[in-house]
Design an enzyme around this catalytic site. Structure first.
Site, mmCIF file in Angstrom:
data_model
loop_
_atom_site.group_PDB
_atom_site.id
_atom_site.type_symbol
_atom_site.label_atom_id
_atom_site.label_comp_id
_atom_site.label_asym_id
_atom_site.label_seq_id
_atom_site.Cartn_x
_atom_site.Cartn_y
_atom_site.Cartn_z
ATOM 1 N NE ARG A 67 -23.466 22.903 -17.145
ATOM 2 C CZ ARG A 67 -23.084 24.182 -17.179
ATOM 3 N NH1 ARG A 67 -21.838 24.518 -16.956
ATOM 4 N NH2 ARG A 67 -23.960 25.124 -17.437
ATOM 5 C CE LYS A 112 -27.528 29.236 -14.698
ATOM 6 N NZ LYS A 112 -28.873 29.635 -15.137
ATOM 7 C CD GLU A 153 -33.761 3.490 -11.419
ATOM 8 O OE1 GLU A 153 -33.986 2.353 -10.973
ATOM 9 O OE2 GLU A 153 -33.933 3.810 -12.602
ATOM 10 C CB THR A 160 -28.378 26.204 -11.768
ATOM 11 O OG1 THR A 160 -28.016 27.551 -11.451
ATOM 12 C CG2 THR A 160 -29.355 26.208 -12.920
ATOM 13 C CE1 TYR A 214 -29.888 4.151 -13.039
ATOM 14 C CE2 TYR A 214 -28.257 2.891 -14.254
ATOM 15 C CZ TYR A 214 -29.309 3.781 -14.228
ATOM 16 O OH TYR A 214 -29.777 4.301 -15.401
ATOM 17 C CG ASP A 233 -35.514 29.640 -11.677
ATOM 18 O OD1 ASP A 233 -34.413 29.388 -11.152
ATOM 19 O OD2 ASP A 233 -35.764 29.411 -12.871
#
Ligand SMILES: *Cc1c(COP(=O)(O)O)cnc(C)c1O
Length: 414
Positions: free
Chosen positions: A229, A223, A48, A220, A46, A193
């Site tokens: 991903r 691609k 954060e 992303t 974790y 984008d």
């Protein structure tokens, strides 16, 4: 694996990927290194917050890996700030909206039926419920040129806070300078984008919107960029914007970052910085051109008249009387995966539209050159013209399997 059920499914999927040809333009294959980082024990942690500013202890290595990813991606795209935490492209876009807009504010983006993405204001999405989306279109679907005059007219009329360039089903290039000029005129922030074409920009095969003065790029990473991903948000130079974006990602819309994914992003950004990646990016375009030529020769209408990038949108219903859904299904039968797609001015419904969309990033990763791509295009057309002929389909399927075997999915990046 101890879980035999899941193991079996993974093996089956691996076989499917190995034996078929992937023409969905948003898909690709990652290297073994990316896969390793993606499946690494960073998934246990974790973290954060951001490097040097975390809420939990034990961050010596998470900080280093996130800093490495940021440093590499900033160098790759020539910008000052990067957020590498977005879980995917959709949350990356949502975070930019949340960072810069108040509810009810306006965004000007590409019309979805002309190539824009769901996250650019489709009525079913959360952003569309919070913000107002207005659109620009192509002037003529047969040339693909954007109607910049109309874009300017709508911008002056609606005073958008963000002007958004980017697409998931548009085969031509955009004139980024025109977007920037219009944005300056109306005081809007420019956002590109680049989810589909980030790898082509990284590999210098297409223009970088930052070079024409864009403020923000979202993308992303899975691609054309050939990473895990995930998503990224890049800010060219405005620190104030970058800070707002960081806050919008965490704690705005996400909790703990996925550190294994960030490690895999760092690997992918490293791979994309190599000279070999430039060759890869250029080959994607050459391969798409090779397929375009075959479609042209067969008089099949392509939206935009052809392609300048990695993808082609073909009006198979208008040209061959085969619907997009039929085409998708019959091509799947012969081992070619692609997707049906609405085309500009489509008279058919989205679940059975007139078009198909396909592209060359994944087969180029498999080392296909122009020769193989031409053959695939010929086989596609042969199949579509003989969609009910079992014999033809069997012969095509055999040839596709042979091609797939000859060009295995590479484990190494180079
Ligand atoms: C793929 C894509 C997205 C969404 O990415 P996800 O990772 O599927 O959330 C956003 N914008 C564009 C232009 C895309 O092509």
């Amino acid at each position: 694996m101890q879980d035999k059920k899941v193991e079996k499914l993974i093996k089956s999927e691996a076989k499917r990927q190995a034996e078929g040809l992937e023409l969905i333009p948003s898909e690709n294959y990652v290297s073994e290194d990316v896969l390793k980082a993606n499946g690494s024990i960073f998934t246990n942690k974790y973290s954060e917050g951001y490097p040097g500013r975390r809420y939990y202890g034990g961050q010596e290595f998470t900080d280093q890996v996130e800093r490495l990813a940021i440093e590499r991606v900033c160098k790759l795209f020539n910008c000052k700030f990067a957020n590498v935490q977005p879980h995917s492209g959709a949350p990356a876009n949502l975070a930019v909206y949340a960072a810069l807009l108040q509810p009810g504010d306006t965004v000007l983006g590409m019309d979805l039926s002309h190539g824009g993405h769901l996250t650019h204001g489709h009525p079913m999405t959360l952003p569309a419920k919070i913000y107002k989306f207005v659109t620009y279109k192509m002037k003529d679907p047969d040339t693909g040129e954007i109607d910049y005059e109309d874009l300017r007219r709508v911008a002056l009329l609606t005073k958008p806070k963000i002007i958004l360039a980017g697409f998931s089903a548009y085969p031509r290039t955009l004139d980024y300078k025109k977007f920037v000029e219009i944005a300056h005129e109306v005081g809007a922030v420019t956002m590109a984008d680049m989810a589909h074409i980030a790898g082509l920009i990284a590999g210098k095969a297409l223009r970088n919107p930052f070079d024409d003065g864009f403020d923000i790029i979202t993308s992303t990473t899975h691609k054309t960029l050939r990473g895990p991903r995930g998503g990224i948000i890049l800010t060219r130079e405005n620190e104030e914007i970058a800070k707002k974006i960081d806050k919008a990602i965490f704690p705005g819309i996400q909790g703990g970052p996925h550190m294994h994914i960030i490690a895999a992003k760092a690997v992918a950004f490293g791979e994309a910085s190599t000279p070999k990646f430039k060759i890869y990016a250029k080959q994607i375009l050459k391969n798409a051109k090779a397929m375009e030529q075959v479609f042209k020769k067969n008089n099949i209408r392509m939206i935009g008249g052809g392609t300048d990038n990695h993808l082609i949108l073909a009006d198979v219903f208008g040209s061959l009387g085969v619907t997009g859904k039929e085409a998708q299904t019959v091509l799947d039968e012969v081992g070619i995966t692609l997707n049906m797609n609405s085309i500009a001015g489509d008279t058919r419904k989205p679940l059975d539209p007139s078009g198909i969309r396909f592209g060359t990033p994944a087969i180029t990763t498999r080392r296909f050159k122009e020769k193989e791509c031409k053959r695939v295009a010929e086989l596609m057309i042969l199949t579509l013209k003989n969609k009910n002929d079992k014999k033809v389909k069997e012969a095509v399927h055999k040839e596709i399997k042979k091609l797939a075997k000859k060009f295995p999915i590479p484990k190494k990046f180079v």
